[in-house]
Motif scaffolding. Structure first.
Motif, PDB file in Angstrom:
ATOM      1  N   PHE B 229      20.825  86.316  23.411  1.00 45.04           N
ATOM      2  CA  PHE B 229      21.678  87.493  23.392  1.00 45.04           C
ATOM      3  C   PHE B 229      21.555  88.144  22.024  1.00 45.04           C
ATOM      4  N   VAL B 541      31.032  90.550  23.230  1.00 47.97           N
ATOM      5  CA  VAL B 541      29.921  90.938  22.360  1.00 47.97           C
ATOM      6  C   VAL B 541      29.566  89.807  21.396  1.00 47.97           C
ATOM      7  N   MET B 542      29.882  88.570  21.821  1.00 51.19           N
ATOM      8  CA  MET B 542      29.483  87.387  21.058  1.00 51.19           C
ATOM      9  C   MET B 542      30.003  87.417  19.619  1.00 51.19           C
ATOM     10  N   MET B 543      31.286  87.699  19.511  1.00 49.91           N
ATOM     11  CA  MET B 543      31.888  87.687  18.179  1.00 49.91           C
ATOM     12  C   MET B 543      31.913  86.286  17.593  1.00 49.91           C
ATOM     13  N   ARG B 544      32.027  85.294  18.464  1.00 46.58           N
ATOM     14  CA  ARG B 544      32.163  83.901  18.037  1.00 46.58           C
ATOM     15  C   ARG B 544      33.429  83.678  17.213  1.00 46.58           C
TER      16      ARG B 544
END
Lengths: 489, 925
Positions: B229, B541-544
């Motif tokens: 991603f 949005v894959m902020m983690r």
């Protein structure tokens, strides 16, 4: 990371420009003394703290340079400006240019923008670099050793300068050729002083000279120095000549006095702003001015015309008026189609959309006096005139700001016999090399008209390719490939 | 002191030579009496480069093992390349007794000096913190692997290598599993050279302003590590599913598949053997609607993700006929019965949050989570600031109080225990399929075979790269294996043992494209799970930052302000799965299969011969993944028969028929039956019948009141709902009243027994584990782990073993006798009263001791009275006889967080403020 809840605590806040009435009276940048960077200092820490330090920083991807935006946002937030300047320079040779001139595709891609207003990335950038200059951190970085290789860079716009700085620092001997009397290309004469004061260019050039880059101004390569001579004198040649052939509008009356390309008009205004005198200067003073083209160059003409004391300024655009916010066709994180109001637009003038020029009308002395236009709408085969909507606008100065179609067909390109593509751009391979071995092309000359940030990115990447070609080593960063383009649907 | 440096220009040959020399130097040193060997890579220069510290350490370690001198010396490793927990764990695991990560220490010192770290961190503190965190990290890794002491971990080599050549393993990492072959010393030397050249650039000129590389291991960076991603794939996936454009979706899958080939996944190295079978026209391939039924979304709890995000997935899967998963967080009653918003798969994990008879009865599938791909071997934690009131309700816990899912299931210590839990859950809902979720690693095939024998209906092989941003970084990167390996091993083991036809094999772990699904099918999977991709479709949005409650797209947060930013819709997720299915059809047509069933297990249709275009891939041999065991005639490569759970033999069939009046007319039923220890899980199916008819409310207390005489088997009274009272006269095995859901369980010794009840253990271990409501009275003592994860039961017992009330979040435990050690470890809610408590036995981590108040004394008297009445307890009788004095002998164990929240609640009520708000304010500090 910066403050994990920063984006929840603070809203977007930009630098406050000087009042319109004050700033249109001078040519200086629109921000108060002592410049935008210092103006931002009281607010910028909090603004940098709005950065979410994303797992996928789309800003960093939206920036052609690959600026390490989350890193320096964090460093600013932590008050480590020196390290922030280092990280900024890791990917960008000229942040003082992009911090003022870039349309900031990074901000369009900022994740905060999904539901809120993006981080003021460009302001953080300019705050860092202005402070770095003020603190004396922007020191020359001459190479520890020289190679015995030489490179000629043709053109001193942002692409050419980036190539030159990267290759000089890598130890090569680099000469930059510029046909104008001063170095900088579009930066020097295309960008009005109120957007970027030329002292910023000079300051950077001082650094480059101290690093060992050689500048040769007033040399029209291809005439006083032929392509063959160039090739024989230098181990490598980089064409960074830009895409300076402007789009024309060959309608009846085009030949009238007072109908000009923006790039005839703006350089003269810039010279005058810097104290030179230009005999027979094209000026907007007291005139009804029409600018054809709604982009950045048009806005530059607009701000310049106001400062020259135009009677009225109207900007024409063939496209319909864009929406106030991101159009559906350009979803996040792409660069959005939307209404943009630059500092020049704040200063006045009218914007007219969905119109097309039909004719320029002259007076008895061959001077333009008016322009006839017609409203258009999008039909199946492009724009179609709407019947019965023709009208005349008074026009004593008409400026074309409709973009650029490619590099000029110059003797140099013919002498070098580099292959051009269907649009007239110089053809390169993956390594920025043209059809002629040892001749490279960077920036708009190969890409077609683009943004300053792409020019610098190409310059850096081309320098890496040239360095590899010269030394066989992989030392320099290459942020973009010649074929890379902005993300679009 | 031995220098771990070699002549970098000499490449692999020089490295090999130098390692041999080093081994000789060490041997000589030992001969000369050295007892501590320091392997150091200091003083590298333009010519001498450091040998990777793990290679160096393990080479020496195994050399000494072969020479039989290993135990004479200790190995100290001084290395610049050690900076992460995983590095230290590996060095210790391959023999290091001590590790000096000098460069990491110098780096943090420098950071502290430059002020980049927290302002008040001195260089000394920074180094101390680094050492402390590396140490704690190693402890955590050890605990995941079930190792208690460093001495046992040293040289234990519990690692699997992926991509290491066999000769390298044999010589330097002897005994390590490396199933796919891979790189040799030449390539390792080349990697060293590439790093070395950055430090000593050719021509002596380094690029300006470029100090360290950005890395990008955990966060995507342009110049860093590849991630499947990236900005473009996230954008294309979101845009295609939101605008309904399959063409854009193909751009997305094209890019993912291409990225995959850059050695990011094993499946990226496969190609399809097109033409091995004649292609079929796509119209003849099974339709999208039947393919999507094989899809499910992953187990993400309500609590970890927002209601909006959780329901989006559920709605989409219900529309498609696929399955969404509750995750370990229970399910609200209003969703439980809503055919649109319910989750078909109900997960049962170690925390047992919200696992009630009602929850289980309303499941299509019940999934036992043995491990999680993102963090195998670990439990979970929902921090207090994410436990908003609505989450707490669903989980039967207290708002604002953090919740811990322990690493192990307290009722599973062996495959037999797992079989028991499978049986319990099958009794709790005989129509539901029971899943067992495993993580791919060496030996998972054997476990899967056991799971199949234990009558699980489905086994899920989960890949290591699960996506939660809340997982510890060491786990994200270094724990578990790729599903390709685990799935292939599972399929082969099941086939070889004739166990494949009775179990459905599911796989998950970063499935993103139709190609991924088809490869999984060919390797043996018949169902497919997706988690990250549908979340990205929903806006992730894959902020983690899943653990911080700051998710800016309203997914991994409970904060109402952030949840307003949520933009996902079920339609988008439906589009995603339909697009995936469409791609699957296209591949099936090309490969000549008319349905997924036809394709499952045909690993021979995959090819690894295509030259892998990467300098590090040369030595890989993927053929072990593609082996198809010889099949007996008629043997199926996928599930064709259902498991025999043996429910028809259950005692509950008798109980259900005895309870007919209650089930049909809500009339009271009294009965007495005999019970033996072969009768496992007694009362559970009866409970299910009641819950099925009367919902979570059950029936009035004691409607069905059954006395059972004898020795009960395991899981007596498991998940029994309100309305059922089970009176056991005799004794019980383990798991008494497991998951008790409102029912009453009363245990007393046989009336004819001659022993003193309170001096004897009358029930086994793990009593009332995960119980959510009801009452439990035990006359006599219970074994270990009494009331672990109790969240609502009032339980009385006359003595307990170790670890009582661990991780308890609600309810009350009353212990009228001696206790073992470690009481109330990790306890965050509820209250425990202990008679004559020895305070040294309490784990003080999260609780404190209090005197009981007069009000509580009365409550306690009521409970003890009931205990006496129900069980005839002599202990209770004695206490009650002189309550005014005996009440003072009780101590109260109170969780601190719970107390704080109760105080906030009381204050809010007193001031007339919103109670929920006050609680969350207290939680957010």
């Amino acid at each position: 990371m910066a403050d994990p809840r920063g984006f929840l605590k603070a809203g977007r806040q930009g630098a406050k420009a000087r009042p319109v009435a004050e700033r249109v009276k001078d040519w200086n940048e629109v921000y108060p003394d002592p410049g935008i960077g210092k103006t931002l200092l009281p607010i910028i820490t909090k603004q940098a703290g709005r950065c979410m330090d994303c797992g996928i920083p789309f800003c960093h991807s939206g920036c052609p340079l690959g600026n390490l935006i989350p890193e320096w946002n964090d460093l600013v937030w932590r008050d480590d400006w020196h390290e922030a300047s280092e990280r900024l320079h890791a990917t960008n040779n000229f942040p003082e240019f992009t911090g003022r001139l870039c349309p900031a595709p990074c901000e369009a891609a900022c994740v905060v923008d999904i539901a809120d207003d993006p981080v003021t990335i460009k302001n953080v950038e300019v705050a860092i670099i202005d402070k770095a200059f003020d603190e004396g951190w922007v020191a020359p970085q001459p190479p520890e050793r020289l190679t015995d290789r030489t490179v000629a860079v043709i053109g001193s716009g942002p692409a050419g300068l980036a190539v030159a700085q990267q290759l000089t620092r890598a130890g090569h001997t680099v000469a930059v050729y510029e046909r104008a009397d001063r170095v900088g290309g579009l930066l020097r004469y295309g960008i009005p002083e109120f957007k970027m004061e030329k002292r910023h260019v000079d300051r950077r050039l001082d650094q480059m000279r101290a690093e060992g880059t050689i500048f040769r101004t007033g040399v029209e390569v291809g005439e006083s120095l032929t392509g063959e001579e160039l090739k024989s004198r230098y181990d490598a040649v980089v064409l960074a000549v830009g895409a300076t052939a402007a789009r024309d509008l060959p309608m009846p009356g085009r030949e009238l006095d007072g109908v000009h390309q923006a790039m005839e008009y703006l350089p003269q205004a810039n010279r005058v702003a810097l104290g030179e005198s230009v005999p027979g200067q094209i000026t907007a003073e007291g005139k009804h001015v029409i600018i054809i083209g709604g982009g950045d160059t048009g806005a530059d003409c607009l701000g310049t015309a106001h400062r020259q004391g135009a009677a009225s300024v109207t900007q024409l655009e063939i496209m319909p008026e864009p929406p106030d916010s991101r159009a559906d066709a350009t979803p996040w994180p792409t660069y959005p189609v939307m209404l943009r109001t630059s500092s020049a637009h704040e200063e006045g003038g009218e914007r007219v959309y969905s119109v097309s020029t039909q004719e320029f009308l002259g007076d008895d002395e061959g001077r333009v006096r008016a322009l006839r236009l017609v409203e258009v709408r999008m039909g199946e085969k492009g724009f179609e005139p709407v019947e019965g909507t023709e009208r005349e606008l008074p026009a004593e100065l008409v400026l074309f700001a409709m973009g650029f179609v490619g590099p000029e067909r110059s003797p140099l390109l013919e002498q070098l016999a580099v292959e051009l593509d269907g649009r007239g751009n110089i053809v390169r391979d993956d390594a920025y090399e043209t059809s002629v071995p040892g001749v490279f092309a960077a920036g708009d000359a190969g890409r077609g008209q683009s943004l300053i940030v792409w020019a610098i990115a190409e310059g850096r990447a081309c320098a890496a390719a040239v360095d590899r070609w010269l030394t066989g080593a992989d030392r320099l960063p290459a942020p973009v490939a010649p074929t890379d383009r902005p993300l679009v649907v | 002191m031995v220098r771990g440096l070699y002549d970098v220009a000499g490449g692999g040959a020089a490295l090999t030579r130098r390692l041999d020399e080093i081994c000789n130097e060490v041997s000589k040193a030992i001969d000369n009496g050295a007892r501590i060997i320091v392997l150091s890579d200091r003083h590298s220069d333009a010519i001498q480069a450091p040998i990777p510290s793990l290679l160096l350490t393990s080479a020496v370690h195994h050399h000494l093992v072969r020479e039989k001198t290993r135990t004479l010396v200790g190995l100290v490793v001084e290395a610049g390349d050690v900076r992460e927990v995983h590095h230290v764990a590996l060095l210790i695991g391959y023999g290091a007794a001590a590790v000096n990560p000098y460069l990491a220490m110098e780096s943090v010192e420098d950071l502290a000096r430059r002020g980049t770290l927290l302002a008040d961190t001195s260089p000394e503190d920074a180094v101390a913190n680094l050492i402390k965190s590396l140490g704690k990290g190693v402890l955590k890794v050890m605990s995941k692997m079930g190792v208690s002491t460093v001495a046992s971990y040293t040289g234990a080599q519990i690692f699997e290598a992926i991509g290491l050549a066999q000769d390298v393993v044999d010589k330097y990492f002897t005994g390590t599993t490396s199933r796919l072959g891979g790189i040799g010393l030449d390539i390792m030397a080349e990697e060293v050279r590439r790093r070395h050249v950055r430090a000593y650039p050719p021509g002596g000129v380094a690029a300006a302003h470029r100090t360290l590389e950005v890395g990008g291991e955990y966060q995507w960076r342009r110049e860093g590590e590849y991630h499947l991603f990236d900005p473009e794939t996230v954008f294309r996936l979101q845009h295609s599913t939101r605008s309904g454009r399959y063409d854009v979706f193909k751009q997305y899958t094209g890019r993912v598949n291409e990225q995959s080939k850059r050695l990011m996944t094993l499946r990226g190295l496969f190609s399809f053997k097109e033409g091995a079978r004649p292609p079929v026209p796509i119209e003849e391939v099974e339709p999208v609607e039947s393919i999507v039924r094989r899809f499910s979304t992953g187990a993400m709890s309500y609590g970890s993700i927002s209601r909006e995000a959780h329901e989006t997935l559920a709605i989409a899967m219900n529309r498609l006929g696929g399955k969404s998963n509750t995750g370990e967080g229970g399910e609200d009653t209003d969703r439980l019965y809503d055919p649109e918003r319910r989750s078909a798969v109900k997960q049962v994990a170690s925390g047992r949050f919200g696992v009630t008879s009602e929850y289980l009865t309303n499941a299509d599938d019940i999934q036992i989570k043995m491990a999680q791909g993102a963090k195998p071997g670990e439990g979970g934690q929902l921090p207090g600031n994410k436990v908003w009131p609505w989450v707490a309700t669903t989980r039967h816990s207290t708002p604002g109080v953090g919740l811990i899912s322990p690493p192990p299931h307290h009722d599973i210590y062996s495959i037999e225990d797992l079989a028991q839990l499978i049986h319990d859950l099958k009794n709790a809902n005989p129509r539901a399929r029971i899943h067992v979720k495993l993580v791919a690693e060496v030996g998972v095939g054997t476990v899967a075979a056991g799971v199949s024998k234990a009558h699980s209906d489905v086994v899920l092989i989960s890949g290591h790269d699960g996506g939660t941003g809340a997982a510890p970084l060491t786990s994200l990167k270094h724990a578990g294996g790729p599903w390709e390996l685990g799935l292939a091993e599972t399929q082969q083991t099941l086939l070889l043992n004739g166990l494949r036809d009775r179990i459905v094999v599911q796989t998950d772990g970063q499935l993103k494209t139709g190609r991924d699904v088809v490869i999984a099918a060919l390797l043996g999977a018949e169902e497919f799970g997706f988690s990250t991709a549908p979340l990205v479709v929903s806006g992730c949005v894959m902020m983690r930052v899943c653990h911080l409650d700051t998710c800016p797209v309203g997914i991994a947060t409970q904060n109402p302000e952030l949840r307003k930013r949520y933009t996902g819709q079920a339609d988008f997720v439906v589009n995603f799965f339909e697009y995936i299915a469409e791609e699957v059809r296209e591949y099936l047509a090309e490969l000549g299969f008319r349905s997924l069933d036809e394709a499952i297990g045909h690993a021979e249709m995959l090819d690894t011969n295509e030259a892998v275009d990467h300098w590090k891939a040369a030595g890989l041999d993927l053929s072990p993944l593609l082996h198809v065991p010889e099949l007996a005639d008629g043997a199926s490569r996928h599930q064709v028969v259902v498991q025999d759970h043996g429910l028809e033999k259950a005692l509950d069939n008798q109980l259900i028929s005895l309870a007919t009046d209650a089930l049909e007319n809500r009339e009271p039923v009294r009965a007495q039956v005999e019970v033996r220890n072969v009768n496992r899980t007694v009362g559970t199916m009866l409970g299910h019948e009641i819950t099925k008819r009367f919902g979570g409310e059950g029936l009035p207390d004691d409607t069905v009141d059954i006395t059972l005489v004898g020795s009960a088997g395991q899981s007596f009274g498991a998940f029994v709902p309100r309305g059922v009272t089970l009176r056991l006269e005799g004794d019980a095995n383990d798991y008494l009243a497991k998951g008790l859901s409102g029912g009453r369980v009363i245990l007393r010794p046989d009336r004819s027994a001659s022993f003193v009840a309170e001096e004897n253990v009358v029930t086994g271990n793990v009593t009332a584990y995960g119980a959510t409501g009801g009452e439990l009275f035990i006359r006599g003592k219970a074994g270990e782990r009494f009331c672990v994860r109790n969240s609502g039961v009032t339980a009385v017992v006359e003595g307990v073993g170790d670890h009582a009330c661990e991780y308890m979040t609600g309810g009350a435990a009353v212990i009228l006798g001696p206790t073992g050690r470690n009481i109330a470890a990790g306890m965050s809610g509820g209250v425990t009263y202990v008679l004559d408590l020895d305070p040294s036995l309490v784990n003080p981590g999260m609780v404190e001791l209090e005197e009981i108040t007069a009000e509580e004394s009365e409550r306690l008297r009521g409970i003890v009275t009931k205990h006496r009445d129900e069980t005839g307890s002599a202990v209770a009788e004695t206490l009650l006889a002189d309550w005014d004095h005996t009440a003072g002998r009780f101590s109260k164990i109170m969780p601190r967080d719970f107390k704080r929240v109760l105080a906030a609640k009381a204050a809010a009520e007193r001031d007339g403020r919103d109670v929920d708000e006050a609680i969350m304010e207290a939680a957010h500090g």
